[in-house]
Design a protein around this motif. Structure first.
Motif, mmCIF file in Angstrom:
data_model
loop_
_atom_site.group_PDB
_atom_site.id
_atom_site.type_symbol
_atom_site.label_atom_id
_atom_site.label_comp_id
_atom_site.label_asym_id
_atom_site.label_seq_id
_atom_site.Cartn_x
_atom_site.Cartn_y
_atom_site.Cartn_z
ATOM 1 N N PHE A 101 0.779 -1.236 -0.037
ATOM 2 C CA PHE A 101 -0.138 -0.079 0.027
ATOM 3 C C PHE A 101 0.789 1.282 -0.039
ATOM 4 N N GLY A 102 2.270 1.172 0.636
ATOM 5 C CA GLY A 102 3.015 2.213 0.463
ATOM 6 C C GLY A 102 3.618 2.417 -0.776
ATOM 7 N N THR A 103 3.172 1.723 -2.206
ATOM 8 C CA THR A 103 3.473 2.069 -3.302
ATOM 9 C C THR A 103 2.548 2.397 -4.357
ATOM 10 N N ILE A 104 1.201 2.617 -3.754
ATOM 11 C CA ILE A 104 0.148 2.984 -4.676
ATOM 12 C C ILE A 104 -0.062 4.229 -5.245
ATOM 13 N N ASN A 105 -0.703 4.315 -6.292
ATOM 14 C CA ASN A 105 -0.904 5.656 -7.052
ATOM 15 C C ASN A 105 -2.279 5.741 -7.455
ATOM 16 N N LEU A 106 -2.580 6.861 -7.938
ATOM 17 C CA LEU A 106 -4.056 7.149 -8.348
ATOM 18 C C LEU A 106 -4.422 6.376 -9.735
ATOM 19 N N ASP A 107 -3.616 5.702 -10.339
ATOM 20 C CA ASP A 107 -3.958 4.717 -11.506
ATOM 21 C C ASP A 107 -3.916 3.280 -11.310
ATOM 22 N N ILE A 108 -3.962 2.764 -9.921
ATOM 23 C CA ILE A 108 -4.060 1.762 -9.572
ATOM 24 C C ILE A 108 -5.262 0.859 -9.982
ATOM 25 N N ASN A 109 -5.321 -0.443 -10.135
ATOM 26 C CA ASN A 109 -6.722 -1.046 -10.472
ATOM 27 C C ASN A 109 -7.177 -1.891 -9.189
ATOM 28 N N LEU A 110 -8.364 -2.403 -9.226
ATOM 29 C CA LEU A 110 -8.729 -3.189 -8.347
ATOM 30 C C LEU A 110 -7.724 -4.288 -7.536
ATOM 31 N N GLN A 111 -7.037 -4.972 -8.542
ATOM 32 C CA GLN A 111 -6.148 -6.101 -8.256
ATOM 33 C C GLN A 111 -4.956 -5.579 -7.495
ATOM 34 N N SER A 112 -4.723 -4.225 -7.569
ATOM 35 C CA SER A 112 -3.607 -3.733 -6.785
ATOM 36 C C SER A 112 -3.941 -3.276 -5.305
ATOM 37 N N ILE A 113 -5.366 -3.319 -5.088
ATOM 38 C CA ILE A 113 -5.888 -3.114 -3.874
ATOM 39 C C ILE A 113 -6.096 -4.609 -3.180
ATOM 40 N N ALA A 114 -6.561 -5.412 -4.267
ATOM 41 C CA ALA A 114 -6.962 -6.751 -3.324
ATOM 42 C C ALA A 114 -5.705 -7.421 -2.873
ATOM 43 N N ILE A 115 -4.609 -7.587 -3.595
ATOM 44 C CA ILE A 115 -3.449 -8.242 -3.222
ATOM 45 C C ILE A 115 -2.865 -7.888 -1.874
ATOM 46 N N PRO A 116 -2.787 -6.513 -1.473
ATOM 47 C CA PRO A 116 -2.300 -6.300 -0.137
ATOM 48 C C PRO A 116 -3.326 -6.564 0.901
ATOM 49 N N ASN A 117 -4.630 -6.161 0.458
ATOM 50 C CA ASN A 117 -5.732 -6.655 1.293
ATOM 51 C C ASN A 117 -5.841 -7.987 1.936
ATOM 52 N N ALA A 118 -5.592 -8.982 0.712
ATOM 53 C CA ALA A 118 -5.382 -10.307 1.290
ATOM 54 C C ALA A 118 -4.312 -10.729 1.997
ATOM 55 N N MET A 119 -3.099 -9.760 2.045
ATOM 56 C CA MET A 119 -2.081 -10.345 2.768
ATOM 57 C C MET A 119 -2.468 -9.796 4.354
ATOM 58 N N PHE A 120 -3.228 -8.816 4.470
ATOM 59 C CA PHE A 120 -3.695 -8.362 5.577
ATOM 60 C C PHE A 120 -4.521 -9.354 6.151
ATOM 61 N N GLY A 121 -5.489 -9.937 5.515
ATOM 62 C CA GLY A 121 -6.429 -10.795 6.031
ATOM 63 C C GLY A 121 -5.781 -12.363 6.373
ATOM 64 N N ALA A 122 -4.879 -12.718 5.632
ATOM 65 C CA ALA A 122 -4.267 -13.926 5.990
ATOM 66 C C ALA A 122 -3.247 -13.656 7.234
ATOM 67 N N GLY A 123 -2.675 -12.460 7.075
ATOM 68 C CA GLY A 123 -1.656 -12.171 8.208
ATOM 69 C C GLY A 123 -2.652 -12.022 9.591
ATOM 70 N N MET A 124 -3.777 -11.522 9.710
ATOM 71 C CA MET A 124 -4.474 -11.205 10.813
ATOM 72 C C MET A 124 -4.752 -12.710 11.521
ATOM 73 N N PHE A 125 -5.349 -13.552 10.585
ATOM 74 C CA PHE A 125 -5.777 -14.761 10.936
ATOM 75 C C PHE A 125 -4.638 -15.594 11.523
ATOM 76 N N LEU A 126 -3.562 -15.739 10.774
ATOM 77 C CA LEU A 126 -2.138 -16.704 11.176
ATOM 78 C C LEU A 126 -1.641 -15.855 12.404
ATOM 79 N N GLY A 127 -1.653 -14.478 12.401
ATOM 80 C CA GLY A 127 -1.087 -13.916 13.827
ATOM 81 C C GLY A 127 -1.798 -14.047 14.864
ATOM 82 N N MET A 128 -3.014 -13.482 14.744
ATOM 83 C CA MET A 128 -3.963 -13.184 16.020
ATOM 84 C C MET A 128 -4.140 -14.676 16.675
ATOM 85 N N THR A 129 -4.656 -15.652 15.701
ATOM 86 C CA THR A 129 -5.035 -16.922 16.160
ATOM 87 C C THR A 129 -3.815 -17.628 16.929
ATOM 88 N N THR A 130 -2.695 -17.567 16.436
ATOM 89 C CA THR A 130 -1.718 -18.366 17.073
ATOM 90 C C THR A 130 -1.297 -17.443 18.113
#
Length: 513
Positions: free
Chosen positions: A351-380
């Motif tokens: 997200f620290g490399t985004i610009n105003l021309d990004i597409n939905l995929q550019s938002i979806a990938i780091p968001n997926a990292m957030f979701g996976a990271g929260m489950f793995l980190g918080m649960t354990t």
């Protein structure tokens, strides 16, 4: 001491518990995509609308330390049902609010009702299952508190677009009533969680905690608008907040029956695991509040589309469940805790490399990292932090852990909005220096835009004024974008900073004796 076992199948017992957890966690983020609409309804600024989020989190933090007292005073099952009832009634008043003040007060009481749900649910699940099935049951608990905030913006956006924002609160009413009915039918209290006589509460500690957190939140939420310590009332509130906070910690360490047992922090695993969770919760909730706002302000997304863009967090969580279920016994919880926090940091870097021309995929990938990271980190980390505690300390520990996580989430959300505002001003000051006639690029761009406007107006001076306004709006947009970029990079640094703490957690290895 013999471990208590419920007479009802624990997988049936936790149905109302998980549903209540899901409802509470959902409301942590369901308002995020509707903040612009709420601000418009009550004619307040975007910064003021953030109180809808932070008042909920602060109230949740205040009530959490009283969980142990009310569980013994009313019986844990009765208290659990009362919390759901208060949450449900407050949700109704949120929906019918006719002013910003009424909504904030209703959200505060909603937080009071919902704040106890997480520690109560965590304790119920931990105590209802045998140790060998505890990790499996906590995975479901962890999924609920991660998946619900993830889909909250999607649900909130769809309801706001198709109905109106009050319905994001009204839907809690039938769900809450169903939870109460089912909890009454299937929940059981262990002997030590039944109603007891002669129970006392640390009222002084509760007063000091409330004063500390409420004043702190006012300072964090209103400080930027008041130019921080240039305003005398901010100075006084900060002073009183510090006094309340210091007295609170002194009273908890020296009191005979403290509100929270801070001595639990002497347990290394609990201290390090909880600290890591504070950082993760602050990043998770702050990012969930910032992303929809960024997409609506800078890229013209509707509330529904901005919420939908957050859906990949849920997909990331589901993928993490599959991976964790298959490899947990091979690599262990500590390994996955590091991977989880690392994924959140990596998502922040993206997200620290985004610009105003990004597409939905550019938002979806780091968001997926957030979701996976929260489950793995918080649960354990929840499992690891409780691994060396005594059985009878778990309810108090759950209350303390959720208290500091809520405080972290509220402070993280408030500070992130301040960071956005301050960073935008900084970048604006840096870029505005380039808007002068000595800059050939600017002069050529200004002339080009002015010529375009001149085709529609006979006044060349007016054309140049319109061109100057257009470039300045672009400058403000870019300055705001850079503010979001800076903030997400701070998120990444915060997560990387807690990885060494996870490495210090001690894992007891099983023996074949």
């Amino acid at each position: 001491m013999e471990i208590w076992k419920p007479s009802i199948n624990p997988w049936i017992m936790i149905i109302p518990v998980i549903l209540a957890v899901f409802m509470f966690a959902l409301d942590e983020t369901v308002s995020n995509v509707a903040l612009t609409y709420i601000a418009g309804s009550f004619s307040v600024s975007q910064n003021e609308s953030i109180w809808v989020v932070t008042s909920y989190l602060i109230a949740s933090g205040i009530i959490i330390p009283t969980v142990d007292f009310f569980s013994k005073f009313m019986g844990r099952k009765n208290f659990f049902m009362f919390c759901i009832l208060l949450f449900t009634v407050s949700s109704f008043f949120c929906a019918v609010s006719n002013s910003m003040g009424m909504l904030v007060v209703a959200r505060f009481f909603q937080g009071l009702g919902g704040g106890s749900i997480l520690p109560l649910s965590q304790a119920i699940i931990m105590e209802s299952f045998p140790p060998e099935k505890r990790a499996q049951s906590m995975s479901i608990f962890g999924l609920s508190i991660i998946l619900a905030p993830t889909i909250g913006p999607i649900i909130g956006g769809w309801i706001t677009e198709n109905w109106s924002w009050p319905w994001i609160y009204m839907i809690n009413v039938p769900i809450g009533l169903f939870c109460i009915w089912m909890a009454r039918a299937v929940l059981e209290d262990p002997p030590y969680a039944k109603k007891q006589k002669g129970i006392t509460c640390d009222y002084l500690g509760l007063f000091l905690l409330s004063g500390w957190l409420v004043l702190l939140q006012i300072v964090l939420d209103k400080g930027n608008d008041a130019d921080w310590f240039s305003a005398r009332w901010i100075c006084w509130m900060t002073l009183f907040s510090c006094i309340f906070g210091i007295l609170f910690f002194i009273s908890q360490f020296k009191g005979k029956n403290p509100l929270v047992n801070l001595k639990l922090l002497k347990d290394k695993n609990f201290l390090f695991g909880t600290t890591a969770q504070i950082a993760m919760m602050a990043v998770f909730l702050a990012s969930a509040a910032l992303l929809p706002s960024m997409l609506q302000r800078l890229m013209g997304y509707t509330s529904y589309l901005s919420g939908l863009s957050m859906g990949s967090r849920g997909l990331g969580s589901i993928l993490a469940i599959v991976v964790y279920g298959a490899l947990a016994k091979i690599f262990g919880d500590k390994f996955f805790a590091v991977i989880g926090v690392g994924l959140i940091a990596l998502g922040g870097m993206f997200f620290g490399t985004i610009n105003l021309d990004i597409n939905l995929q550019s938002i979806a990938i780091p968001n997926a990292m957030f979701g996976a990271g929260m489950f793995l980190g918080m649960t354990t980390l929840m499992t690891l932090s409780f691994s060396s505690l005594k059985y009878e300390d778990m309810t108090n520990a759950a209350g303390l852990q959720n208290l500091v996580k809520n405080i972290g989430g509220a402070i993280g959300t408030s500070l992130s909005t301040t960071l956005i505002s301050r960073s935008a001003q900084k970048h604006q000051m840096m870029m505005v220096g380039y808007l002068n006639d000595m800059n050939n690029v600017y002069a050529e761009r200004l002339q080009e835009i002015a010529n375009s406007f001149a085709q529609h107006t006979a006044d060349i001076n007016q054309a140049f004024q319109m061109a100057t306004g257009t470039i300045y709006r672009e400058l403000l947009q870019q300055a705001t974008l850079w503010a979001y970029i800076d903030t997400f990079r701070v998120f990444a640094i915060a997560c990387l900073a807690v990885i060494p703490l996870i490495a210090l957690i001690t894992v007891k290895r099983k023996t074949n004796s």
